[in-house]
Every structure is written in C-alpha cells, then in structure tokens.
Write a protein that holds these residues in place. Structure first.
Motif, PDB file in Angstrom:
ATOM      1  N   LYS A 659       7.925   3.980   1.558  1.00 35.48           N
ATOM      2  CA  LYS A 659       8.080   2.616   1.552  1.00 35.48           C
ATOM      3  C   LYS A 659       7.025   1.672   1.624  1.00 35.48           C
ATOM      4  N   LYS A 660       6.081   2.232   2.456  1.00 37.02           N
ATOM      5  CA  LYS A 660       4.581   1.524   2.474  1.00 37.02           C
ATOM      6  C   LYS A 660       4.021   1.277   1.313  1.00 37.02           C
ATOM      7  N   VAL A 661       3.777   2.538   0.489  1.00 41.39           N
ATOM      8  CA  VAL A 661       3.178   2.541  -0.931  1.00 41.39           C
ATOM      9  C   VAL A 661       4.046   1.624  -1.695  1.00 41.39           C
ATOM     10  N   THR A 662       5.346   1.839  -1.719  1.00 47.42           N
ATOM     11  CA  THR A 662       5.865   0.899  -2.755  1.00 47.42           C
ATOM     12  C   THR A 662       5.802  -0.398  -2.661  1.00 47.42           C
ATOM     13  N   THR A 663       5.985  -0.914  -1.323  1.00 48.89           N
ATOM     14  CA  THR A 663       6.014  -2.587  -1.149  1.00 48.89           C
ATOM     15  C   THR A 663       4.414  -2.881  -1.205  1.00 48.89           C
ATOM     16  N   ASP A 664       3.478  -2.049  -0.865  1.00 49.60           N
ATOM     17  CA  ASP A 664       2.123  -2.242  -0.818  1.00 49.60           C
ATOM     18  C   ASP A 664       1.466  -2.784  -2.111  1.00 49.60           C
ATOM     19  N   ILE A 665       1.933  -1.706  -3.186  1.00 52.50           N
ATOM     20  CA  ILE A 665       1.690  -1.941  -4.588  1.00 52.50           C
ATOM     21  C   ILE A 665       2.037  -3.312  -5.189  1.00 52.50           C
ATOM     22  N   GLU A 666       3.629  -3.625  -4.874  1.00 48.67           N
ATOM     23  CA  GLU A 666       3.788  -5.084  -5.487  1.00 48.67           C
ATOM     24  C   GLU A 666       3.108  -5.983  -4.618  1.00 48.67           C
ATOM     25  N   ALA A 667       2.719  -5.920  -3.620  1.00 45.82           N
ATOM     26  CA  ALA A 667       1.771  -7.011  -2.754  1.00 45.82           C
ATOM     27  C   ALA A 667       0.357  -6.924  -3.041  1.00 45.82           C
ATOM     28  N   MET A 668      -0.043  -5.934  -3.912  1.00 45.66           N
ATOM     29  CA  MET A 668      -1.514  -5.807  -4.285  1.00 45.66           C
ATOM     30  C   MET A 668      -2.154  -5.434  -3.203  1.00 45.66           C
ATOM     31  N   LYS A 669      -1.530  -4.785  -2.174  1.00 46.10           N
ATOM     32  CA  LYS A 669      -2.321  -4.172  -0.745  1.00 46.10           C
ATOM     33  C   LYS A 669      -2.656  -2.616  -1.135  1.00 46.10           C
ATOM     34  N   PHE A 670      -3.263  -2.626  -2.017  1.00 43.88           N
ATOM     35  CA  PHE A 670      -3.614  -1.060  -2.491  1.00 43.88           C
ATOM     36  C   PHE A 670      -4.469  -0.290  -1.401  1.00 43.88           C
ATOM     37  N   ASN A 671      -5.142  -1.227  -0.829  1.00 44.03           N
ATOM     38  CA  ASN A 671      -6.135  -0.454   0.146  1.00 44.03           C
ATOM     39  C   ASN A 671      -5.183   0.277   1.440  1.00 44.03           C
ATOM     40  N   THR A 672      -4.167  -0.489   1.941  1.00 45.90           N
ATOM     41  CA  THR A 672      -3.380  -0.169   2.829  1.00 45.90           C
ATOM     42  C   THR A 672      -2.357   0.965   2.246  1.00 45.90           C
ATOM     43  N   ALA A 673      -2.111   0.726   1.093  1.00 49.06           N
ATOM     44  CA  ALA A 673      -1.188   1.939   0.414  1.00 49.06           C
ATOM     45  C   ALA A 673      -2.092   3.372   0.331  1.00 49.06           C
ATOM     46  N   ILE A 674      -3.087   3.370   0.042  1.00 54.95           N
ATOM     47  CA  ILE A 674      -4.090   4.402   0.227  1.00 54.95           C
ATOM     48  C   ILE A 674      -4.186   4.986   1.587  1.00 54.95           C
ATOM     49  N   ALA A 675      -4.465   3.946   2.435  1.00 52.17           N
ATOM     50  CA  ALA A 675      -4.667   4.325   3.837  1.00 52.17           C
ATOM     51  C   ALA A 675      -3.400   5.138   4.306  1.00 52.17           C
ATOM     52  N   ALA A 676      -2.250   4.538   4.068  1.00 53.00           N
ATOM     53  CA  ALA A 676      -0.958   5.163   4.440  1.00 53.00           C
ATOM     54  C   ALA A 676      -0.926   6.629   3.984  1.00 53.00           C
ATOM     55  N   MET A 677      -1.296   7.003   2.721  1.00 53.72           N
ATOM     56  CA  MET A 677      -1.190   8.260   2.284  1.00 53.72           C
ATOM     57  C   MET A 677      -2.136   9.195   2.980  1.00 53.72           C
ATOM     58  N   MET A 678      -3.552   8.482   3.206  1.00 46.00           N
ATOM     59  CA  MET A 678      -4.463   9.414   4.094  1.00 46.00           C
ATOM     60  C   MET A 678      -3.981   9.914   5.364  1.00 46.00           C
ATOM     61  N   ALA A 679      -3.175   8.894   5.990  1.00 43.60           N
ATOM     62  CA  ALA A 679      -2.706   9.094   7.171  1.00 43.60           C
ATOM     63  C   ALA A 679      -1.375  10.179   7.035  1.00 43.60           C
ATOM     64  N   LEU A 680      -0.665  10.406   5.977  1.00 44.09           N
ATOM     65  CA  LEU A 680       0.335  11.284   5.852  1.00 44.09           C
ATOM     66  C   LEU A 680      -0.476  12.816   5.550  1.00 44.09           C
ATOM     67  N   LEU A 681      -1.605  12.536   4.904  1.00 42.36           N
ATOM     68  CA  LEU A 681      -2.132  13.662   4.595  1.00 42.36           C
ATOM     69  C   LEU A 681      -2.810  14.400   5.866  1.00 42.36           C
ATOM     70  N   ASN A 682      -3.208  13.666   6.746  1.00 38.24           N
ATOM     71  CA  ASN A 682      -3.625  14.427   8.100  1.00 38.24           C
ATOM     72  C   ASN A 682      -2.532  14.660   8.714  1.00 38.24           C
ATOM     73  N   ARG A 683      -1.278  14.110   8.692  1.00 44.97           N
ATOM     74  CA  ARG A 683      -0.281  14.778   9.358  1.00 44.97           C
ATOM     75  C   ARG A 683       0.167  16.157   8.734  1.00 44.97           C
TER      76      ARG A 683
END
Length: 802
Positions: A659-683
């Motif tokens: 959800k975060k990546v999907t909505t952040d792409i549309e809002a051009m918040k690409f840095n926080t989309a990638i940060a969310a995937m980094m956090a998921l990777l750690n998990r």
C-alpha cells in the motif's frame, strides 16, 4: 551466486527491445496513460545525472501503469535545433547536421543503458524535414489567422551570437545562450501574437492539475492587471496622450508625465520641441542600454524635460510637464505613463531629482521623507475625498472618466508578443516569400517542408543578417501569388518552435498527411502527466499551451489544454552541495555510475536520495548504500521456501508495504517507497525465510525502480512470463490494519515503558496492561493513584501522589 549487473542489464535491455514491450498500441479500447518528459537538447556533453532524475519519476509511474493494464505512451525525442549546436559547429568545424546526429546517437545509447522504458518506435527529432514540415504548417496557420506578423521595433540583440532574442531569452540583460551583454537594436522582427491568448492561458490554469508554484509562475509571467486607460490632452499640438494605470484613483496626484524616448509623437512634432537636440542625445544613450538595464527599479533616475509640449491633467485641469526617461518602454503599455510621486517610489525619486511637485492624495506616511505606497483615506482629491477603500475610489473614478469621455476601464498584460525569429542557420526556415507587388506571401502548403539549404557557410553576418541571406538559389524565388520575382524570408525560427507541439507528434510520428491522425489525438490527448524542470514552466510551457489553444480553436486538436498534470523534479547538486558545472569539477557522469555499480543502483539511488521535488546533493556513500540494498535483495534467493501465499505472520507487513509503495509512487514520494521496501527487507531477514508468494510480491513492487535485477530474479524463480508485463499486485485494506500498536506508558507525565497493545483494546485493558509492566509497577508502588488517562493508540498516563 554473485549478481553480474553488466551482463544481466544488457540481456534484459535486448529482450525488451526485441519484444517491443514498451511500445504503445493502437488498441483504443484500453484505458490510456500518456506520460511525457521534456525531451532533451542533444548537446555534445551528453547526458548528466539531472537528465536521469528528470526522466526517472515518470519512468517508475509508466512501468507501474503498464502492469495495471493501461496502454502507456511514454515517448522520447530530441529538441535539436538551436544556437548551442550551431555555436559548437562553428568552433569544431563539424556541420550542425553531423554534430546533431552524433549527439543524438550518444544520448540514445546512454538512455538505453539506464534501461528507460521509452517507446523507441516513436522517436522524433525536431530537425528532421518530416517533423519541421508540420512546425512550418502551424506557423502558416497562425499567419493566415493574423497571429504571425512582422513589425519594426527595438529588439534585444546579442552581438556575440549575432541574433535577436526575446525578452524571455535575455533576462538580466544577458544572452541566454552565451551570457554576453545584450544591446538594443532597431530591426524588422517576426512576432507571434501570444497576447491574444493571454486570458485563455490564464483561464486554462483553473482546469489543470499543476503544482501551485507552476500556476503562480505562469500567472505572474502573463501578468494581467486591471485599471484604466486615460487620455491627457497636449494643448500645444492638439493631440492626446493615452496612458494606462492600475491606480486611476490617484489621478489628482499626477504632477508630471513620462514618455518613452522612442515615442513617435516626439519625432512627429519635433519642430515644436525647443530642446530636440537634447532629446536626440538622450535617445542615443538609451539605445545603448538593454531593456533590463532600462527598467531596473534601483538605479539612478535620468531624463530630459520636453520643452514646448505639456499635458493637461484631465481631472484637475492643470498643466503638467512631460519628460522622457529610459524607464518607460515603447513596447510596454502605451509608451507613456502618468506619474504620482507621492505614492510611487520610482516617480518619487524622479520628482525629487528634477524638482517636481509632490501632492499626496492618500492619507498616511510623510511625503517629505518617502513615497507612501500603503492604503488610506483619499485626500486632496475633490469628489474622492473621504473614501477609505481603494476599490471604492477606483470605481468612482472610472465612473467619472466614462461620464466625461476621457477614459475607460482597461486590462493590460506583462507578457508581450513573442519575438519569433533568429538570424542564424540552424533552425526551421520561415515559410514566407517577400514580393515587391504582393507583400508577404505564404509558401503553399503543398510545397512544405521549405527545406533548410545545405551549406558549410553557417556563420552569421556581421550586420546581423542570417547566413541564409547569402545563398542566392535559396533567396531568389518566384511569388506564389503573382509569379513575379521575389525573395524568401531568410530568418529562421527560434529553438522554442519545435518544442511547442512535440507532444502531438509522438502520437502519430510517421504521418505524412497530418501532424497526427485525429482518432489518435482523440484517444491520447491530453497528456495525462507531464514532468520537467521548473526552469521551463514559463517560456516553454506557456508557448506550447498557446500553440495548443490555437490548434484547438482551428479544430486540429480535441482539447483546449495539452497537459492535464504538471510536476517538477529538483536539481541534483554536486557532492559539494553546489550546482553541478564543469568549471567546478563536480559533475557526475551517469554512465560512470552504471559502469561501476549497474543501472539499477543508479536508478534506485536517484529515487532514494531525497524528496523528488527538492534539490539534493550527490552522495557516493548513498550510491554504495543502494548497491548494498540490491545485493541483499539478490541474496534473498537463498532464503526462498515453498509456498505461493503470504505467510501468516508476514501478511500485514507485505500488504502495508505494498500500500505504501503504491500510494507513494502516485505522490512522487519515491524515497519513502524505497525506504518501506528496505524496512520490509530487514523484517524478512529477521525471520530468515521468504515464501514464493512473498518473493513474487516483493519483486513486483521493486520492479519499476530496479527492472533489470528483478526481471532476472523473476526468471530464476520460474515465474510465468516477464515481470515487466506481470500485473501490479493489489493490497487488501483489511490486511493493512495493524493488529497491535505501540504506545507509551507514563507515570506523572514521565515515560516509564513502551507497550504493544491490541488496536481494539479498551481503556480498562490498556491501563491494566500498563500497571502490570514492571517499570510502571515499580513507579506507582506505595503511591495513591489520583487519575488514569488513556489517549487511544498513543499513551496512558497514571497520575499518583504519596
């Protein structure tokens, strides 16, 4: 198994090209998405990382849209006419045609190596004859409709480039190309009557989704003002002088007038002017100044009184002196102004220097010390006295002017008609013939394109004449109307011409019968999302909107506005925090990064480096961090376990991240989309395993950012088809809800513990959990509980006393 970026990226770039998976189709039944980036000027320096950032935002969006089932048009081309290439050609001795082709080839290679998903079947080049044929066609349509005209005027002239520049291309009194000082020169100039479309351009801003700052800059550039036209009689010559003012309420304070030194009345009634020689000398000095220099607010006030001609203030009946001064321009307003020194700083300084009366008409301030520019009650103004609001005073004055027949309400614009010619070789020939009998005659449409003649003699003449003027077999022609001897126009169009309609040609780039097929235009227009630099939101965007409005008015295009949405990216600064420049040695070549780390690392870093809309300095450590991130994703293959579904304990994590990546792409918040995937990777690493279902979702999310490595891992996992065409996963809102939430537990306002509580826990349960915590229990032991406070999902506070 170590990831080999060089081999893998080349492999998938070839597959994408062979399968044409980025090509838009003619299936008009599908929902469409037209993503547009500003096509590059193919300079000899090649691409820089700023180009990568400019294109990467919509690159991510376009890849996501394809996966969502849209028919995506994401094209690229080259805006290749203009002075930089011609200047480079003269320095190197390489013809601009050859130089342009070399530069385009280099840019194309660079773009493909980064893996952009452009539709390469639709590439355009503004210098190709089949392209500029339609640029000339649009010009002729404007000529037919009275929007392209020729006039003699003072122009901004660059002696170094030997070319006429528009106001937009000579801001600050400097040439936009070579940065040399610009001078004023009298010349015949082609104009496009963009002022006719000023109101449409303003009104159109209410219909589009542009960044607020983009709209503001365009409104300021157009500069609409409301006021009044007022006629001042000149009794000595029985003429009237019309001025425009936004403050007709201050007419009782007019104590002098100022005319542009070039005003035609001065020459017309030269014999009535006692000091004509002094005016001539002053006019000569003005001709050496640029428009920018003449209109600066903070400069010494100069001028000459016109002896022998005065003006009559139409509301007081008093005679007032007339001066000429460089700060009044013939091309702005009416070429004359009324001066109210009590309430205008420039008029005040002028009046002080020349000993002119200063009469306050608005209460407030002290005119012995400075002009008062604030609001206040009207004074010394006869029938306006006592009025307390500017709006009411203006309305009453407009009524008076109308009743007396000495003026009326009016509108003016800061934007002026667009100077539309260059005295250079490398540009689109203007398709006009000059006939001594018929005047200006359009080249017949069937003879388009009027081809740019091939010549090696491209240097402009010292007289500011185009190199084309020296090519007799181009210049000498017959008039299309009467058949008599005639001469071709030898000026060429400015660089902005080809970029004013390029988004239309992408829709149907090989059409030889029209600039684009009408059905295709109906389907694709308007552009759904346009991204580019803030430096182009006035000139290029206003010019292209103007052309599009015109084409809509003559029935060529289906929409009034070309762009439904406009966003902008911030600059990439050098590692030192300064703007990148060769002289500072802080320029980063994107292909150096690709060679060292791979295209995906470059792509991810540029999207992750900071807020997309803001300027951010380059960081080599940041690049290395993104390399480590992708290496860790690659290594996840060793943790892959069977299972096509999401594991129960990771379902919420994956859906929330999706959800975060999907909505952040549309809002051009690409840095926080990638940060969310980094956090998921750690998990995932914390857990120690990832199911095939989870792997599939992670690769899908990451794919628009890092398409090569994710395609390779998708293939290695044995998933069906190519990832580029696999559907974008859908998140389940219900599964995004956190089962627990962290709150703080306080005792007397001081934090004692952090608790994970069920999101639906009631107050009694939460307080009981807090009291059961070891540190909270220790803090309240032996104390009397005075109050228990619970702020849902945030904190619990237990107030105690001994």
């Amino acid at each position: 198994m170590r990831y080999d970026a060089k081999t893998t990226e080349a492999k998938w770039q070839k597959i994408w090209e062979d399968t044409q998976c980025f090509a838009a189709t003619d299936d008009y039944s599908k929902p469409k998405f037209y993503a547009l980036v500003e096509f590059p000027y193919p300079s000899g320096a090649g691409m820089h990382v700023g180009h990568i950032k400019a294109y990467s935002g919509l690159e991510v969006v376009a890849r996501k849209r394809r996966k969502e089932g849209y028919n995506v048009l994401f094209p690229i081309g080259f805006d290749a006419y203009g002075l930089p290439t011609e200047n480079s050609a003269m320095k190197t001795g390489i013809h601009p045609r050859q130089l342009t082709d070399q530069n385009i080839a280099r840019f194309t290679e660079q773009l493909k190596r980064v893996g952009f998903s452009f539709d390469w079947s639709r590439v355009i080049d503004t210098t190709e004859e089949e392209y500029y044929k339609w640029t000339q066609w649009i010009f002729l349509k404007m000529f037919e409709n009275g929007l392209a005209f020729r006039d003699k005027t003072l122009v901004n002239y660059c002696p170094s480039c030997k070319v006429v520049l528009s106001n937009e291309d000579s801001q600050g009194g400097k040439c936009d190309i070579c940065h040399s000082d610009v001078v004023q020169k009298a010349k015949d100039v082609w104009y496009l009557r963009i002022t006719e479309y000023a109101d449409k351009l303003l009104e159109g801003l209410d219909e589009v989704d542009y960044l607020p700052n983009v709209k503001l800059q365009q409104r300021n550039w157009i500069g609409k003002s409301t006021g009044a036209f007022v006629d001042f009689t000149l009794p000595e010559i029985k003429e009237s002088l019309r001025i425009y003012t936004t403050r007709p309420d201050t007419l009782f304070g007019v104590t002098f007038m100022v005319m542009a030194p070039e005003h035609p009345l001065l020459e017309q009634y030269r014999d009535r002017i006692a000091n004509a020689d002094a005016l001539d000398a002053y006019r000569t000095e003005c001709s050496k100044k640029t428009e920018f220099e003449r209109t600066q607010l903070v400069k010494e006030k100069t001028g000459v009184r016109v002896e022998g001609i005065t003006a009559v203030n139409p509301v007081t009946g008093k005679n007032v002196p007339i001066y000429i001064s460089d700060y009044v321009m013939m091309g702005y307003g009416t070429g004359a102004i009324m001066a109210v020194p009590a309430h205008d700083e420039r008029d005040y300084d002028f009046a002080k220097k020349f000993g002119i009366d200063i009469i306050p008409v608005i209460e407030g301030g002290n005119v012995d010390e400075a002009a008062y520019t604030g609001d206040g009650t009207m004074i010394n103004s006869d029938f306006l006295n006592g009025i307390e609001t500017k709006k009411e005073a203006i309305a009453k004055m407009l009524e008076f002017l109308g009743e007396k027949g000495i003026g009326e309400a009016g509108v003016q614009y800061k934007m002026k008609d667009w100077a539309f010619n260059r005295q250079r070789y490398w540009g689109e020939p203007i398709p006009i013939v000059h006939c001594p009998t018929c005047g200006m005659v359009a080249v017949p449409y069937e003879e388009l394109p009027l081809r740019l003649p091939k010549t090696d003699k491209i240097a402009p003449g010292s007289d500011g004449e185009s190199p084309l003027a020296k090519i007799d077999d181009f210049v000498q022609c017959t008039c299309p109307k009467c058949g008599g001897a005639a001469r071709r126009e030898t000026d060429t169009m400015p660089q902005w011409a080809g970029s004013s309609w390029y988004f239309l040609r992408y829709i149907d780039p090989k059409n030889t019968q029209a600039l684009a097929d009408r059905k295709a235009l109906d389907y694709w227009m308007p552009v759904d999302w346009y991204n580019g630099g803030m430096e182009h939101v006035t000139r290029h965007m206003i010019y292209s909107r103007f052309w599009h409005h015109f084409l809509h008015d003559i029935g060529v295009v289906p929409t009034k506005e070309p762009y439904a949405k406009r966003t902008a990216q911030g600059l990439i600064l050098g590692p030192d925090g300064d703007k990148m420049s060769k002289s500072k040695g802080n320029v980063v070549d994107p292909l150096d990064v690709v060679d060292a780390y791979g295209a995906d690392v470059l792509r991810v870093y540029i999207m992750f480096m900071g807020d997309y809309e803001k300027a951010t300095p380059w960081s080599e450590n940041g690049v290395k961090g993104c390399k480590r991130f992708l290496d860790r994703v690659w290594a996840l293959q060793e943790l892959l376990v069977d299972g096509d579904e999401l594991s129960e304990d990771m379902t919420g994590e994956f859906h929330r991240t999706l959800k975060k990546v999907t909505t952040d792409i549309e809002a051009m918040k690409f840095n926080t989309a990638i940060a969310a995937m980094m956090a998921l990777l750690n998990r995932i690493y914390d857990k120690g395993s990832i199911t095939r279902g989870e792997w599939k979702m992670l690769l899908s999310m990451l794919n628009p950012f890092a398409p090569h490595i994710t395609e390779e891992m998708w293939e290695l996992a044995g998933f069906e088809g190519m990832l580029v065409t696999a559907p974008w996963p859908a998140y389940d809102e219900a599964k995004c809800i956190e089962a627990t939430v962290e709150i703080v537990a306080q005792v007397n306002g001081k934090i004692k513990a952090r608790l994970n509580i069920p999101v639906d826990a009631d107050q009694a349960t939460v307080i009981a959990m807090a009291k059961a915590d070891e540190k909270v229990a220790e803090a309240i032991a032996g104390m009397t509980v005075v109050k228990e406070l619970y702020v849902p999902s945030k904190l619990v506070n237990i107030v105690v006393r001994p």
